[in-house]
Design an enzyme around this catalytic site. Structure first.
Site, PDB file in Angstrom:
ATOM      1  N   ASP A 121       0.833  -1.204   0.000  1.00  0.00           N
ATOM      2  CA  ASP A 121       0.000   0.000   0.000  1.00  0.00           C
ATOM      3  C   ASP A 121       0.869   1.256   0.000  1.00  0.00           C
ATOM      4  O   ASP A 121       2.095   1.206   0.290  1.00  0.00           O
ATOM      5  CB  ASP A 121      -0.908  -0.046   1.247  1.00  0.00           C
ATOM      6  CG  ASP A 121      -2.230   0.660   1.057  1.00  0.00           C
ATOM      7  OD1 ASP A 121      -2.344   1.475   0.132  1.00  0.00           O
ATOM      8  OD2 ASP A 121      -3.148   0.414   1.865  1.00  0.00           O
ATOM      9  N   ASP A 146     -10.580   2.139  -3.595  1.00  0.00           N
ATOM     10  CA  ASP A 146     -11.167   1.777  -2.305  1.00  0.00           C
ATOM     11  C   ASP A 146     -12.685   1.788  -2.383  1.00  0.00           C
ATOM     12  O   ASP A 146     -13.358   1.338  -1.447  1.00  0.00           O
ATOM     13  CB  ASP A 146     -10.717   2.763  -1.213  1.00  0.00           C
ATOM     14  CG  ASP A 146      -9.422   2.316  -0.566  1.00  0.00           C
ATOM     15  OD1 ASP A 146      -8.881   1.275  -0.970  1.00  0.00           O
ATOM     16  OD2 ASP A 146      -8.933   3.026   0.340  1.00  0.00           O
TER      17      ASP A 146
HETATM   18  C1  DGJ Z   1      -5.895   1.723   1.839  1.00  0.00           C
HETATM   19  C2  DGJ Z   1      -6.252   0.505   1.055  1.00  0.00           C
HETATM   20  O1  DGJ Z   1      -6.672   0.858  -0.230  1.00  0.00           O
HETATM   21  C3  DGJ Z   1      -7.294  -0.302   1.803  1.00  0.00           C
HETATM   22  O2  DGJ Z   1      -7.717  -1.398   1.031  1.00  0.00           O
HETATM   23  C4  DGJ Z   1      -6.681  -0.745   3.095  1.00  0.00           C
HETATM   24  O3  DGJ Z   1      -5.607  -1.614   2.855  1.00  0.00           O
HETATM   25  C5  DGJ Z   1      -6.219   0.455   3.900  1.00  0.00           C
HETATM   26  N1  DGJ Z   1      -5.362   1.312   3.128  1.00  0.00           N
HETATM   27  C6  DGJ Z   1      -5.482   0.023   5.133  1.00  0.00           C
HETATM   28  O4  DGJ Z   1      -4.955   1.069   5.841  1.00  0.00           O
END
Ligand code: DGJ
Length: 742
Positions: free
Chosen positions: A482, A552
């Protein structure tokens, strides 16, 4: 001398190295032909020809880019265009492959240099070429200074997509600063009837498709964020204004770079359209030591005369067959479960094991524990940078959970965000100097975190060894990698002021080198590129990761539009898509479980719902859908995607079809937003089937109208089409068409 330049980027093997001095009059290769008399370079691959040559001024000039020319056609060497009166010199009106700023150049330059004596003029001319390992290298040099630029070309035989980049060498005795450096300029046939398509977005709203007429002046697509960004994606397509999804000319391409980038689309004084892409010149200034070399990113581009859909399919083939780490991408993406939306930071051994049991029962093949497992990570205020297991949450380390996951016949994946640090962390307390910053200035936080300066060797080493240790000590099959903010204050106080801007290049090179080294040492690891959603998706990161997280936003209706935008440039086989809870956190919209599954099954299927709250009926529906998906995922992930009805522009319908490479199987997904005024759902005309083969129709969900035959030829399905029975709000249906063996 005969050099055989195979077209494959990956497995190419050129048998000889040519130089201008030793070359014979004509070199015909499989894909790249060089005529040493006329100095014309011609690339023929798939149904595309790309051609350029040396003009009378010894500059490299584009001759042709489009539908493949006959071998009988031998264009003449290019002639520089006349300038426009005394205002635009010939360098501004001639479609050059690569020109440095100097003389009176006003169009977007490919390179701009400041020398230590104050000179900023550069004038590159052709001096020769060589070929090696399927790459054509064309050398240029300044008229007096020992500054050399090598333009590299490679081609993908299956799609005709050409890759280009420039290598800039400082052969002077002193350093100089490259203030801008791009990979290539692509010149389109002169004309005024072009439409540019590009992608824009923001967090939870990525992948919006925009169309605009190309007009005199410049459109800049860019990221100044230190990372790819979702505000624009480094991809473009330009079409003639009568081109559709199925027919007509499209020129398209993408940059393989995960840092700040720019693509400039410019219509010049004589109505030529030029597309110039590479490092973003904003705040750029690469300090190039004497003897040093600056590589620009690969910039890939292709042409089709079969419409926007075919342009996308060519990109998908390039990615799946050539660019992704294990290309050709033969290992299907496993169905994964991810804990994020179920638990957020509240992870612990018992909770994760409970989820793992449910995930295994519905058929998941990979269990991924998301954020919250390390350091003092109880929310997003602390812990990033401390990559050790939290002892309260996992008193015996990760082993018991991993063993449990394995005993359920799944492999184990883990979330990491290696380039970031929370000020509230042991790492930051020990190394406050490791972040991007300007000495004595504020450090702007995003999600309570700062960006580690990966350009520093000690930081690179720390990040690499933290991840290597996790992989060495635990049986981890997958990282979700991430990256949850953009850069700010991009200073690098540890190096001399005139070298600090090298961070824009060196950071990303180190990011790539960590991925490369980890993959080398742990060859079975698979990695997902995630950046708070789809903020780090580009052809550079795709070369080193196995899949990406588009957004997301997991609302299955919103995802239809997101996926429509994503697949303009990127393949469904790398597009992770989770089924999550309803109503979704995004819009509080309620959607049926089959609808949510069918939306996600158009990509690489995952589940992110809280399965411990699922009823036994919902678990059973999930199990059935996942079992269906496993039988058709090869077609969805590696097949050819046809976007039959777009969900954009107020459309009530959305339809996609995936056809397997051997045309034996097709999968059809159809969605209805709302039916109105008694209208029936539009008839669906399939594409890409074998017209003479008989295909049997089977519903995965929903049904076709009662007058639909259960089997018919590909020709029937494509010309008569299918009427489906969709009525109401947020309805979905899906079918498999299974072809008889010949
Ligand atoms: C952002 C990601 O896109 C989510 O899927 C998740 O992993 C969160 N970060 C976790 O902090």
């Amino acid at each position: 001398m005969h050099c055989r330049l195979t077209a494959s980027f990956r497995y190419s093997a050129c048998l000889a190295i040519l130089s201008a001095a030793t070359a014979l009059a004509q070199h015909s290769t499989e894909a790249i032909h060089v005529d040493d008399v006329s100095h014309i370079f011609r690339i023929d691959a798939a149904d595309t020809t790309y051609e350029f040559g040396v003009n009378e001024d010894k500059r490299l000039q584009t001759i042709y880019w489009g539908e493949r020319l006959s071998e009988k056609d031998h264009p003449q060497p290019p002639k520089a265009a006349p300038g426009v009166a005394s205002f635009d010199s010939t360098r501004n009106t001639t479609p050059l492959e690569f020109d440095a700023w100097g003389g009176g150049l006003y169009v977007e330059p490919n390179l701009k240099v400041t020398f230590p004596d104050g000179n900023r003029d550069l004038d590159l001319r052709y001096i020769g070429y060589s070929t090696r390992d399927g790459v054509l290298s064309v050398q240029m040099k300044d008229i007096s200074l020992p500054v050399a630029v090598t333009l590299q070309y490679k081609v993908d035989e299956a799609t005709g997509i050409v890759g280009r980049r420039a290598l800039i060498k400082n052969e002077t005795a002193k350093p100089f600063v490259a203030e801008s450096a791009s990979s290539a300029t692509w010149n389109l046939p002169r004309g005024t009837n072009y439409i540019l398509r590009y992608l824009s977005g923001r967090w939870a709203g990525e992948w919006t498709v925009n169309d605009q007429t190309v007009k005199p002046g410049k459109t800049i697509l860019e990221s100044r964020r230190g990372t790819t960004g979702s505000q624009n994606n480094p991809w473009f397509s330009i079409r003639k204004n009568d081109t559709t999804e199925e027919n007509g000319d499209v020129w398209f391409g993408g940059l393989a770079w995960s840092g700040s980038w720019q693509i400039a689309i410019e219509q010049d004084a004589v109505q030529q359209v030029r597309i110039t892409g590479g490092y973003n010149p904003f705040d750029f200034g690469y300090h190039l030591k004497a003897g040093g070399m600056l590589e620009t990113p690969w910039f890939y581009a292709g042409h089709t005369s079969h419409g926007l859909g075919d342009a996308s399919r060519r990109m998908h083939h390039l990615e799946m067959d050539t660019l992704v780490p294990r290309a050709p991408h033969e290992r299907p993406r496993p169905v994964l479960y991810n804990s994020w939306e179920a638990t957020e930071f509240k992870v612990n051994e018992a909770g994760q094991e409970a989820l793992a049991e449910k995930a295994a029962a519905i058929g998941a093949e990979r269990f991924v524990m998301d954020d919250g497992w390390f350091g003092m990570r109880n929310n997003d205020h602390a812990g990033l940078g401390d990559w050790t297991v939290n002892p309260q949450k996992f008193p015996n380390g990760l082993k018991p959970l991993i063993d449990k996951v394995h005993s359920l016949h799944m492999d184990f994946g883990l979330w990491v965000e290696p380039e970031m640090v929370n000020p509230d962390s042991d790492l930051y307390r020990k190394h406050p100097d490791w972040v991007l910053n300007f000495a004595g200035r504020p450090r702007t936080e995003g999600r309570n975190q700062l960006v580690l300066n990966l350009a520093r060797e000690d930081v690179r080493q720390y990040v690499y060894s933290s991840l290597d240790k996790l992989l060495t000590e635990n049986d981890i099959a997958f990282f979700k990698w991430d990256y949850n903010r953009n850069w700010s204050e991009p200073g690098w106080p540890a190096v001399a002021p005139d070298e600090q801007k090298n961070v824009y290049v060196d950071f990303i090179r180190n990011f790539y080198s960590i991925l490369e080294e980890l993959r080398k040492k742990h060859p079975n690891i698979e990695i997902e590129s995630c950046s708070g959603g789809g903020s780090r998706v580009d052809l550079g990161v795709i070369h080193l990761t196995d899949e990406v997280w588009p957004s997301d936003n997991t609302d299955a209706f919103d995802r239809l539009r997101i996926q429509y935008g994503f697949t303009q440039a990127y393949a469904p086989g790398i597009m992770m898509a989770w089924v999550t809870d309803s109503p979704t956190w995004v819009n509080q919209r309620t959607l049926s479980l089959p609808y949510r599954f069918l939306s996600s099954m158009q990509g690489s299927l995952g589940v992110g719902a809280n399965l411990t709250k699922f009823t036994s009926e919902e678990l059973e529906t999930s199990r059935k859908m996942i079992a269906e998906y496993k039988n058709l995922r090869e077609t969805v992930q590696r097949g050819d995607l046809y976007r039959l009805i777009s969900p954009t522009d107020g459309s009530e319908a959305s339809v996609t079809e995936s056809v397997s490479r051997d045309r034996q199987q097709a999968v059809l997904f159809a969605f209805l937003h709302s039916s109105t005024e008694l209208y029936s759902y539009p008839r669906i005309f399939l594409r890409g089937l074998d017209p003479d083969r008989v295909y049997t129709l089977r519903a995965i969900e929903g049904k076709a109208n009662s007058d639909t035959p259960t089997s018919a030829t590909g020709s029937y399905w494509m010309h008569r089409g299918i009427d489906v029975d969709l009525r109401g709000d947020f309805q979905a249906t899906a079918f498999v068409l299974q072809g008889a063996s010949h």
